[in-house]
Design a protein around this motif. Structure first.
Motif, PDB file in Angstrom:
ATOM      1  N   UNK A 119      33.107  46.867  53.753  1.00 14.64           N
ATOM      2  CA  UNK A 119      33.125  47.888  54.809  1.00 14.64           C
ATOM      3  C   UNK A 119      31.728  48.495  55.062  1.00 14.64           C
ATOM      4  N   UNK A 120      30.942  48.797  54.025  1.00 17.07           N
ATOM      5  CA  UNK A 120      29.622  49.390  54.296  1.00 17.07           C
ATOM      6  C   UNK A 120      28.749  48.483  55.170  1.00 17.07           C
ATOM      7  N   UNK A 121      28.777  47.172  54.933  1.00 15.09           N
ATOM      8  CA  UNK A 121      27.939  46.259  55.709  1.00 15.09           C
ATOM      9  C   UNK A 121      28.409  46.221  57.157  1.00 15.09           C
ATOM     10  N   UNK A 122      29.744  46.254  57.320  1.00 15.60           N
ATOM     11  CA  UNK A 122      30.294  46.238  58.660  1.00 15.60           C
ATOM     12  C   UNK A 122      29.870  47.506  59.424  1.00 15.60           C
ATOM     13  N   UNK A 131      33.379  54.887  50.458  1.00 16.31           N
ATOM     14  CA  UNK A 131      34.281  55.839  49.800  1.00 16.31           C
ATOM     15  C   UNK A 131      35.735  55.571  50.162  1.00 16.31           C
ATOM     16  N   UNK A 132      35.996  55.079  51.365  1.00 20.69           N
ATOM     17  CA  UNK A 132      37.374  54.866  51.782  1.00 20.69           C
ATOM     18  C   UNK A 132      37.888  53.467  51.431  1.00 20.69           C
ATOM     19  N   UNK A 133      37.029  52.640  50.859  1.00 27.01           N
ATOM     20  CA  UNK A 133      37.471  51.282  50.513  1.00 27.01           C
ATOM     21  C   UNK A 133      37.125  50.957  49.067  1.00 27.01           C
ATOM     22  N   UNK A 175      24.693  41.199  59.083  1.00 27.05           N
ATOM     23  CA  UNK A 175      25.337  42.004  58.044  1.00 27.05           C
ATOM     24  C   UNK A 175      26.844  41.964  58.177  1.00 27.05           C
ATOM     25  N   UNK A 176      27.322  41.999  59.417  1.00 26.93           N
ATOM     26  CA  UNK A 176      28.773  41.943  59.632  1.00 26.93           C
ATOM     27  C   UNK A 176      29.325  40.606  59.138  1.00 26.93           C
ATOM     28  N   UNK A 177      28.591  39.515  59.402  1.00 27.81           N
ATOM     29  CA  UNK A 177      29.043  38.200  58.909  1.00 27.81           C
ATOM     30  C   UNK A 177      28.979  38.148  57.381  1.00 27.81           C
ATOM     31  N   UNK A 178      27.965  38.783  56.797  1.00 26.85           N
ATOM     32  CA  UNK A 178      27.903  38.847  55.337  1.00 26.85           C
ATOM     33  C   UNK A 178      29.140  39.551  54.787  1.00 26.85           C
ATOM     34  N   UNK A 179      29.541  40.636  55.450  1.00 26.21           N
ATOM     35  CA  UNK A 179      30.739  41.360  55.009  1.00 26.21           C
ATOM     36  C   UNK A 179      31.951  40.433  55.022  1.00 26.21           C
TER      37      UNK A 179
END
Lengths: 593, 593
Positions: free
Chosen positions: A63-66, A320-322, A348-352
């Protein structure tokens, strides 16, 4: 600002997303594959460094990367767990709960939440400039000391002995006390993994190139070194049943996507963690922004620091939420991301997505992964952060900066990360204040053949003994106001020839209310001894402000546009003669200054 | 420094004592009589304000005055209990013990001891400059707010009701809650005494002069107003048995010299009091030094701030060993001392003798002294410290200074003296740092007919479009290093005509390691876009330091002695033509700037 413009400001994805095409996608996807391969062992290792279960590192990499991809402005920054922030998390959370308890994990989540809220709030209030107070020598010293501390803390996993502590002495002391419990097989794995990783980092790519590999493939293979170490040592542990002979393994890692969790709503806990959250936010932001700026400059892009705060804040709130813990932009990982061709934050989104796939599919394979291997990847990574050359360069350039840097290093090693960073910031601000409280004042005279005035001690200049010209090389404000009084009154008391005092003010950027009181006192006291006070080269903003007081009305002398005008008015004969004289000083002074 | 010189430095009495004569003695003795008369009611009142028995005020007015006379450098400073420090003592000691207990008195003694040690240590280490961080607006706001707080706290004695508290709301709330217990006789005494004292302060001297008194006698009589109020109300209380009808009196005051006592050796207590002692030392020192400097300037004398620290420190240590509490130089009292003709610190020593005589002889007379009378003397004295005009002047001159001042006042009134002073200092330092982190940069051009460069926005100047000259109006250091990067790179990106960037540095007083990194980055990035970076008017000390780095070797452009030289080299035709043009700006610009 119209609504769409405001939206574009706070959601950079609307900007780059609109121009997204197939070529960009291919670049981003390729970079994501490489970063994912690099991130899996790193995220597991850093979670263990933070005292958390290994899977928490994976959760903190989804989630943070997204969210950073949606809110961040850097095209290449790779967000996720990093070594220094993981260490700071362990220290902060260790003060409120015992390692391994649900409270410990909950506190780590709360820390990510608080840190995220602080970052977002600072971004919305455009307080990014506050990060500048972490001066370069302080942050550089802090990273070096943290790297040493982290490397030392991982030795216990390499040796297979219990040892804990937050300072270098505690850690090394605990290692020494428990050295008799060291496990030979663990040590063999750790040493082999560390040796291989050091070799892979420096030598693998050249070796592959010599073997005829293409540059890009060689690069990717070299970055996959930690994955190879993980795979080989995991296989050996399973094949030789090493975990039954004393080698500590990661064990069961839950399979599946991160849990959706709410951070514990416990105000007492929050207030205990607030200072740590602020420090983690500051260190994380400064590290992240400097990596992002360096990478952006290489491609003539710009990042927006205040929006970076929002991006990193969103990433931490997301963590924190995940079920994650505090994250920020990682140095090595971002450089790899940029080198691998990442064009937009979509990488970054693809890394997530890659890490999410790993949590779904790969976690059973991690059961037999030795902790010593992860410790080896951490040690190799953090020793790359240690920069002794910077210490030497700062020592040569500035003893004040060196003092702040050395104190940061010594206190971080001797008293822990929080003491180190707080002392470093406080000391660099204190040293700055001390420096401006004893400012440089120069008595100046006219350079023959010019209208230019320079320091009488450094240049061949001409002065009129009746005119005492002091160039004030500092803004006048409360810490130095009294010093100026002493300086002028002592000089005038020592030389009865002085009839005029000219304060030459090109370097005075402001005069605060305390300094105004001092100037008024100087004017009155000089007036009583028959000496006139003049000003020259006062800057516009300073003059605007002085007009709001009575000082200019009370000033016994004049206020000249240039220092030469002052000489032309007070000593016209000398000014004319020296101006017409032959020039002796060279105009270009690269080395003769 | 030879031993006698060192002795003279630390014992100013050796200097003035050697030249002491009969005329000086007469002046000092006369001043001592007047100050003694003024000090007796003040010292009793301030001791009660500090929550201590009345006689402690007298004890704090004997040994401390003697010791300051030996170690101090001001000829006119009158040391002893003062209102603001007494209030701060009450707050500090009230946090560790209950009023009226032996522990409370012991803590007050420990506070004087700690404060004395801190002052002496700062004096020996020559740290007097630290007091400059209490900026003028902060200290002025603090004194005004403390004055209001003290006046409010004394209303309970005037009304005869119980009420306590450390903030304005607490004090006024407690008064309101207990107003039904108010005592009419007490109120009559308090109101009459306050009315008389206000009248005496403003009108008694003119009235006596009109009645044919000589100026000096009228002056002394006017200063004796509080003594008259004490005498009359004490007599009335005794004669009318008012103390049996609800009027609170001072009661039994022990007769005799101060006890020789050792401060309690309790490290836990000391560490609880340390911060308060530091604040009391700082406020006391700043107040005392500014009074001493003002009085010294009037007579063309000098004081030595670092030796003043030792003098005030010795006074407080002396207070701790003779049953006293923290003391410092008092404003009103010192002005009276100077006006009355005090020539040397011996006046203080004679005052100490006067107070000692009073403790031996006069204390039985104080039994029937109403507390309301002492409260009235405090209220009249502290309202003289309240300076609303200063608030207005600071508001007009500088909003930043006003912010620090207003915060100091609001927090002192709303959260107490310690919160107020700490917040004021922190805020004034914080605002200063913020101000220098967004510094003033001006694009400058050549003033026709001169070699002088000024802001293009404020003056009629000529520029070459290929040359972008930025005058940096601030030292370059960590808080603003990144701002400079942004500023230059944005300007160059916006204007493709620019071929040369000249950083004009007359206002740059130093460049720290963080800013050096920024300059290197600017140089590299400009170089990549084909723009040359030059420096001009770099000062000697800054140049010395730059030579220790690689920056000057890497600099793509030149380093010019003057900005005109830079134009003469980069755009010789334009420089020659504009230099020869007719001058339009007036040389003397008192109002036309």
């Amino acid at each position: 600002m119209s609504v769409p413009a405001a939206l574009r400001r706070y959601l950079p994805i609307l900007d780059w997303g609109a121009r997204y095409d197939r070529a960009t996608f291919e670049n981003d996807a390729m970079a994501a594959v490489i970063v994912t391969i690099m991130l899996i062992p790193q995220s597991l290792a850093y979670a263990l460094l933070a005292g958390l279960p290994a899977e928490v590192g994976l959760y903190a990499s989804i989630a943070p990367l997204f969210l950073y991809g949606v809110f961040g402005t850097s095209r290449a920054l790779a967000v996720g767990p990093v070594a220094v922030v993981s260490l700071m998390t362990a220290v902060a959370v260790g003060q409120v709960a015992a390692v391994g308890t649900p409270e410990y994990y909950g506190a780590a989540i709360a820390l990510a939440f608080l840190s995220g809220l602080m970052l977002v709030a600072m971004g919305l209030m455009r307080l990014g400039f506050l990060a500048n107070y972490l001066s370069h020598p302080v942050i550089s010293g802090f990273i070096t000391a943290s790297g040493l501390l982290i490397a030392a803390s991982q030795l216990k996993h390499i040796l297979g002995v219990p040892a804990s502590g937050h300072t270098l002495f505690e850690i090394l002391g605990a290692l020494r006390d428990n050295l008799d419990q060291a496990d030979g097989r663990t040590f063999a794995i750790g040493l082999a993994a560390a040796g291989f990783l050091f070799w892979a980092r420096k030598r693998l790519k050249p070796a592959l190139l010599r073997a005829g590999w293409r540059a890009r493939s060689a690069d990717i293979a070299a970055k996959a070194g930690p994955v190879a170490a993980v795979a080989v040592t995991t296989f050996l542990t399973w094949a030789l049943d090493l975990h039954e002979k004393g080698v500590k393994i990661v064990g069961a890692v839950p399979q599946g996507l991160p849990p959706i969790s709410a951070p514990p709503l416990d105000l007492a806990l929050w207030s205990q963690l607030a200072l740590s959250a602020a420090l983690i936010s500051a260190v994380g932001f400064v590290e992240s922004v400097s990596v992002a700026q360096t990478l952006a400059a290489q491609k003539r892009q710009r990042i927006v620091p205040d929006q970076e705060l929002i991006g990193l804040g969103a990433a931490n709130v997301g963590a924190a939420f995940t079920g994650g813990y505090p994250v920020t932009g990682g140095f090595a990982r971002s450089v790899v991301n940029a080198d691998a061709g990442a064009d937009t934050p979509a990488a970054g989104i693809f890394t997530a997505l890659g890490i999410a796939l790993a949590t779904l599919l790969l976690t059973p394979l991690l059961f037999f992964l030795p902790q010593a291997t992860l410790a080896a990847t951490i040690i190799v990574a953090v020793l790359g952060l240690v920069d002794f050359g910077a210490i030497r360069r700062v020592w040569v350039y500035s003893k004040n900066d060196f003092t702040a840097m050395a104190a940061t290093i010594a206190l971080t090693l001797g008293f822990g990360v929080e003491a180190g960073i707080v002392a470093g910031v406080a000391l660099s601000i204190g040293l700055h204040l001390h420096r401006t409280s004893r400012p440089h004042f120069a008595v100046v005279g006219l350079v023959p053949g010019t209208e230019h005035f320079r320091n009488v001690k450094r240049h061949d200049v001409v002065t009129d003994p009746a005119i005492f010209t002091l160039r004030v090389d500092e803004s006048l404000y409360f810490p130095n106001a009294r010093f100026l009084e002493d300086c002028i009154l002592d000089a005038v008391a020592a030389d009865p020839a002085i009839r005029h005092v000219v304060l030459m003010c090109p370097a005075v950027n402001f005069i605060d209310a305390s300094a105004l009181e001092s100037l008024e006192a100087i004017n009155q006291r000089l007036s009583a001894s028959g000496v006139t006070l003049h000003l020259s080269e006062v800057k516009g903003p300073v003059m605007d402000r002085l007009r709001r007081s009575h000082f200019l009305d009370d000033l016994t002398g004049d206020n000249f546009l240039t220092q030469f005008d002052a000489y032309a008015a007070l000593s016209p004969e000398l000014a004319r003669r020296v101006r017409a004289a032959e020039r002796v000083t060279p105009a270009r002074t690269a080395m003769a200054h």
